[in-house]
Every structure is written in C-alpha cells, then in structure tokens.
Scaffold this motif. Structure first.
Motif, PDB file in Angstrom:
ATOM      1  N   UNK A 130     -85.602 -22.346  -8.631  1.00 14.66           N
ATOM      2  CA  UNK A 130     -85.907 -23.115  -9.842  1.00 14.66           C
ATOM      3  C   UNK A 130     -87.209 -22.656 -10.472  1.00 14.66           C
ATOM      4  N   UNK A 131     -87.526 -23.234 -11.626  1.00 15.63           N
ATOM      5  CA  UNK A 131     -88.711 -22.833 -12.404  1.00 15.63           C
ATOM      6  C   UNK A 131     -89.992 -23.043 -11.598  1.00 15.63           C
ATOM      7  N   UNK A 132     -91.019 -22.220 -11.907  1.00 16.94           N
ATOM      8  CA  UNK A 132     -92.318 -22.281 -11.215  1.00 16.94           C
ATOM      9  C   UNK A 132     -92.863 -23.711 -11.179  1.00 16.94           C
ATOM     10  N   UNK A 133     -92.825 -24.367 -12.335  1.00 14.14           N
ATOM     11  CA  UNK A 133     -93.305 -25.745 -12.427  1.00 14.14           C
ATOM     12  C   UNK A 133     -92.138 -26.701 -12.123  1.00 14.14           C
ATOM     13  N   UNK A 134     -92.255 -27.513 -11.068  1.00 21.87           N
ATOM     14  CA  UNK A 134     -91.127 -28.382 -10.698  1.00 21.87           C
ATOM     15  C   UNK A 134     -90.674 -29.298 -11.826  1.00 21.87           C
ATOM     16  N   UNK A 135     -91.582 -29.608 -12.750  1.00 26.39           N
ATOM     17  CA  UNK A 135     -91.194 -30.457 -13.885  1.00 26.39           C
ATOM     18  C   UNK A 135     -90.154 -29.771 -14.765  1.00 26.39           C
TER      19      UNK A 135
END
Ligand code: RTP
Ligand code: MG
Length: 140
Positions: free
Chosen positions: A91-96
């Motif tokens: 998933x994306x670097x930033x969990x948000x």
C-alpha cells in the motif's frame, strides 16, 4: 511477466508489535514466496548506507534512528511480477492514503513507521538483496 525477486523489510514498528506472521501471510496470500528470511538488528552505519538515496531528505535522521530501534526481518520474495505485486500488497507510503486490505492500511502507525519496505525497481531489488544476503542464503 517473468518470475522476479524483490527485497522486503518488516520494520521495527511491526516486529515490536509481533506482526511478523500476519505480514508474511499477506505476502503469501498474494502469491509471493519467501525464498530467504532473517531477523537482524541494523547498526546506524548500515541504516544510513541502506537509505543513502534519502540522505538529503528532512526525514533521513528520523528514519535511520527508527530503523535501528528494534530488530527487523529482511526477506527476499519471489513470484510473478514480484516487485509491483509486493508494492501493491504494502500500500501507499502514508497509511492514510493506503488502500483497504493493504499492510500499511491495516498495520502502519504513520508515514515513517509504516511497517514494511519493498524495492521499487529491478535494479534496486538486486542491490538491496545483495546488501543483505549472500547467494548461498537464497533458496528458490
Ligand atoms: P520503502 O522505500 O520503505 O518501501 O517506502 P516507499 O518507497 O513507499 O517510501 P520512500 O519514499 O522510499 O521513503 C522511504 C521511507 O522513509 C520514510 N518516510 N518518512 N516522515 C516522512 O515524511 C517520511 N517520508 C518517508 C518511510 O518509512 C518510507 O517508507
Ligand atoms: Mg522507497
């Protein structure tokens, strides 16, 4: 797409919370095979070398201190289109910003303490695998 290998790290925030097995299960469910695996603790010099490409970034010192704060699990994952597949599962670097069901969405604490690392291209995968493993440790 041919069978590829990629390099993965289960980061300190995840080993500390005993999430290694749950993260490995996500890789395996996605069709990635663990062909090498070890638990190690990085020195500061090793962390700085591994993340050398980020040495000018504002988060570099924080990142290196985090990466040496607890043991990590370094692995080589093998499978069809393994580099892209692993990044999809992470998933994306930033969990948000990470998609539902991804490792970072489910487990990451922040953009820095984001549970996993995965190589971003065939060249970096080869370099990163060679940084941590000898040929003898790769059992396909
Ligand atoms: P990785 O290399 O760990 O697989 O992650 P990535 O490609 O998604 O992220 P990258 O841009 O290569 O950044 C490497 C790691 O640095 C930490 N980071 N902190 N505080 C921040 O703004 C920030 N930005 C990045 C994360 O641990 C990221 O995975
Ligand atoms: Mg990266």
């Amino acid at each position: 797409m041919a069978i590829q290998r990629t390099f993965s790290i289960i980061k300190p925030d995840a080993t500390k919370r005993n999430l290694t097995g749950q993260i490995v299960a996500k890789f395996e469910e996605a069709g990635l095979r663990i062909v090498a695996s070890k638990r190690i603790q990085l020195t500061l010099a090793q962390a700085q070398q591994f993340y050398g490409v980020h040495s000018e970034r504002p988060f570099f010192d924080e990142l290196c201190e985090f990466m040496i704060s607890e043991p990590i699990v370094v692995q080589v994952l093998e499978g069809e289109d393994a580099i892209a597949k692993n990044r999809e599962v992470m998933g994306a670097t930033n969990p948000e910003d990470a998609a539902p069901g991804t490792i970072r969405k489910e487990f990451a604490l922040s953009i820095g303490e984001n549970s996993v690392h995965g190589s971003d291209a065939p060249e970096t995968a080869a370099e990163e695998i060679a940084f941590f493993f000898s040929g003898l440790e790769l059992v396909g």
